[in-house]
Design a protein around this motif. Structure first.
Motif, mmCIF file in Angstrom:
data_model
loop_
_atom_site.group_PDB
_atom_site.id
_atom_site.type_symbol
_atom_site.label_atom_id
_atom_site.label_comp_id
_atom_site.label_asym_id
_atom_site.label_seq_id
_atom_site.Cartn_x
_atom_site.Cartn_y
_atom_site.Cartn_z
ATOM 1 N N ALA A 68 0.814 -1.217 0.000
ATOM 2 C CA ALA A 68 0.000 0.000 0.000
ATOM 3 C C ALA A 68 0.844 1.263 0.000
ATOM 4 O O ALA A 68 1.951 1.280 -0.539
ATOM 5 N N GLY A 69 0.307 2.333 0.611
ATOM 6 C CA GLY A 69 0.932 3.645 0.536
ATOM 7 C C GLY A 69 2.047 3.877 1.526
ATOM 8 O O GLY A 69 2.824 2.970 1.859
ATOM 9 N N THR A 70 2.106 5.112 2.046
ATOM 10 C CA THR A 70 3.196 5.541 2.915
ATOM 11 C C THR A 70 2.749 5.472 4.373
ATOM 12 O O THR A 70 1.922 6.269 4.819
ATOM 13 N N PHE A 71 3.307 4.524 5.105
ATOM 14 C CA PHE A 71 2.948 4.309 6.512
ATOM 15 C C PHE A 71 4.128 4.644 7.416
ATOM 16 O O PHE A 71 5.245 4.178 7.179
ATOM 17 N N VAL A 72 3.859 5.440 8.448
ATOM 18 C CA VAL A 72 4.895 5.793 9.429
ATOM 19 C C VAL A 72 4.341 5.554 10.824
ATOM 20 O O VAL A 72 3.127 5.572 11.050
ATOM 21 N N ALA A 99 5.403 12.628 2.924
ATOM 22 C CA ALA A 99 5.432 11.371 2.176
ATOM 23 C C ALA A 99 6.645 11.314 1.251
ATOM 24 O O ALA A 99 7.285 10.261 1.110
ATOM 25 N N ALA A 100 6.965 12.429 0.616
ATOM 26 C CA ALA A 100 8.132 12.474 -0.267
ATOM 27 C C ALA A 100 9.417 12.280 0.531
ATOM 28 O O ALA A 100 10.353 11.607 0.077
ATOM 29 N N TYR A 101 9.472 12.873 1.736
ATOM 30 C CA TYR A 101 10.645 12.699 2.588
ATOM 31 C C TYR A 101 10.828 11.228 2.945
ATOM 32 O O TYR A 101 11.933 10.676 2.868
ATOM 33 N N VAL A 102 9.724 10.577 3.346
ATOM 34 C CA VAL A 102 9.792 9.183 3.765
ATOM 35 C C VAL A 102 10.212 8.292 2.601
ATOM 36 O O VAL A 102 10.975 7.329 2.777
ATOM 37 N N GLN A 108 -2.093 15.876 7.276
ATOM 38 C CA GLN A 108 -1.007 15.164 6.609
ATOM 39 C C GLN A 108 -1.249 13.670 6.475
ATOM 40 O O GLN A 108 -0.520 12.979 5.757
ATOM 41 N N GLY A 109 -2.268 13.156 7.157
ATOM 42 C CA GLY A 109 -2.536 11.726 7.073
ATOM 43 C C GLY A 109 -3.622 11.337 8.048
ATOM 44 O O GLY A 109 -4.273 12.188 8.670
ATOM 45 N N PHE A 155 -0.799 11.219 3.509
ATOM 46 C CA PHE A 155 -1.427 11.556 2.236
ATOM 47 C C PHE A 155 -0.362 11.578 1.134
ATOM 48 O O PHE A 155 0.693 12.194 1.284
ATOM 49 N N ASP A 156 -0.670 10.885 0.047
ATOM 50 C CA ASP A 156 0.206 10.862 -1.120
ATOM 51 C C ASP A 156 -0.672 10.564 -2.331
ATOM 52 O O ASP A 156 -1.888 10.766 -2.282
ATOM 53 N N THR A 157 -0.108 10.084 -3.398
ATOM 54 C CA THR A 157 -0.905 9.824 -4.596
ATOM 55 C C THR A 157 -1.853 8.647 -4.418
ATOM 56 O O THR A 157 -2.765 8.455 -5.228
ATOM 57 N N THR A 158 -1.645 7.851 -3.374
ATOM 58 C CA THR A 158 -2.481 6.657 -3.169
ATOM 59 C C THR A 158 -3.563 6.860 -2.116
ATOM 60 O O THR A 158 -4.439 5.991 -1.968
ATOM 61 N N TYR A 159 -3.501 7.960 -1.383
ATOM 62 C CA TYR A 159 -4.416 8.134 -0.245
ATOM 63 C C TYR A 159 -4.607 9.619 0.033
ATOM 64 O O TYR A 159 -3.630 10.374 0.092
#
Length: 383
Positions: A9-13, A55-58, A217-218, A257-261
């Protein structure tokens, strides 16, 4: 969502407690690996969310692998080994705020709690009367609209107006402080009920991660543990009903939040809830953000602005449609928790948050506050 789903999936932190450093690590999911992205640039989750594009940083961040995702998600509620590496609440320095009475069905239940004065034995009769008067007429009503003002006038004439209806369909949302900074618990941890409560329930919610500029941001999952009898006796007991040791659970990760969420995924989210008791009792529930009476961004703007600043950002519980009325033991008394209940809140895009229910007095005491975090980060030369 399984560990393999997270990997795809997307970007998870999130945050992991590392016994070796006696403190938290800021981590990201990378495939089936959990990598440590803690640095002087982003020593905390607060710092990550303050970036223009976290998200870009991660996506570019590097760091050592500290665990596998599967191992962390294999932790069992009620058997969490806190002496080992484990997930903790993904938020750190953010204030933890919550919005109440944002769904018509739960709004009616709050009216019932108030009129029953916290007595579950009276709730059934009052529920029948209030539902007969109100029905589902509030379901599609936009809070603060001219139509809502007309409904308010009609309800006052019927003698059923309530402070809960005021914040449910009036112009101003209910926003309260749910938990202290760093007091939230995370995945597989125990959640606490104040021992004075005899009528209580879980509240499955989506929680927004908002930075100091008011930018969402998410999002993640949360359990806004609710003491129905305490708040029902008096709304002035809201603090006692909501803010107790281990009474706020958030996790397992924040999905950035990114292009997937995006916020639209939040607006269309469905949540599932399961409560499994040691007595064999099983409760299933759902909550749908599609039925919320206030837009998520409206709730954010009512929380932060020139009227109120949050220099370290905030986490915002947005309320729930879920209000359990199913009898557990005695007919007419509805649902209440029992010690040992396992609560699982899930969403296909955010994963699952699982906790065991205990008394707040039996949960691990909260000892790691802001001063200890700062000293820990300083000792690790991160600040």
């Amino acid at each position: 969502m399984s560990s393999s789903d997270f990997a795809r999936a997307g970007t998870f932190v999130g945050r992991v407690w590392d016994p070796k450093v006696e403190g938290p690590l800021l981590v990201a999911v990378r495939g089936n690996d959990i990598i440590d992205i803690t640095s002087k640039t982003v020593p905390t989750m607060r710092d990550l969310l303050e970036l223009d594009d976290p998200a870009a940083y991660v996506a570019k961040a590097t760091g050592p692998v500290v665990a596998t995702l599967a191992d962390l998600l294999a932790a069992k509620a009620g058997a969490l080994d806190t002496a080992a590496l484990h997930l903790i609440a993904p938020n750190d320095l953010q204030s933890v705020k919550a919005c109440g009475v944002t769904f018509a069905r739960s709004m009616i239940e709050r009216v019932i709690e108030e009129r029953a004065a916290g007595n579950p034995e009276l709730a059934l009769k009052i529920r029948e009367k209030v539902t007969e008067i109100i029905g589902d007429s509030l379901r599609n009503l936009k809070a603060g609209s001219p139509e809502a003002a007309k409904v308010k006038e009609a309800l006052i004439e019927e003698g059923v107006w309530s402070q809960y209806l005021e914040v449910g369909i009036g112009p101003d949302a209910e926003v309260f402080s749910k938990a202290q900074v760093l007091s939230s618990v995370g995945y597989a941890a125990d959640v606490g009920l104040h021992p004075i409560s005899k009528w209580n329930n879980p509240e499955p919610e989506i929680v927004l991660a908002v930075n100091s500029k008011g930018v969402v941001q998410g999002a993640t999952l949360g359990n806004d543990v609710n003491l129905r009898d305490v708040e029902g006796r008096s709304a002035l007991l809201l603090g006692k009903a909501k803010d107790n040791n281990a009474s706020c659970s958030i996790g397992p990760f924040i999905r950035l939040f990114d292009t997937t969420y995006s916020i639209d995924d939040v607006r269309n989210a469905d949540l599932s809830l399961t409560v499994e008791g040691e007595d064999g009792f099983v409760l299933h529930g759902k909550s749908s953000m599609k039925e919320i009476s206030r837009d998520p961004l409206d709730l954010v703007s009512q929380t932060i602005g020139r009227h109120h600043q949050y220099p370290d950002g905030f986490m915002l519980f947005m309320g729930t449609l879920f209000a359990p009325t199913e009898d557990r033991d005695t007919k007419g008394q509805g649902f209440t928790h029992k010690v040992g209940d396992i609560v699982t809140i899930s969403n296909g895009l955010l994963g699952a948050l699982t906790n065991r229910v205990r008394l707040s007095t039996e949960c691990a005491p909260w000892t790691f506050g802001a001063s200890k975090l700062m000293r820990n980060l300083a000792a690790r030369q991160l600040i």
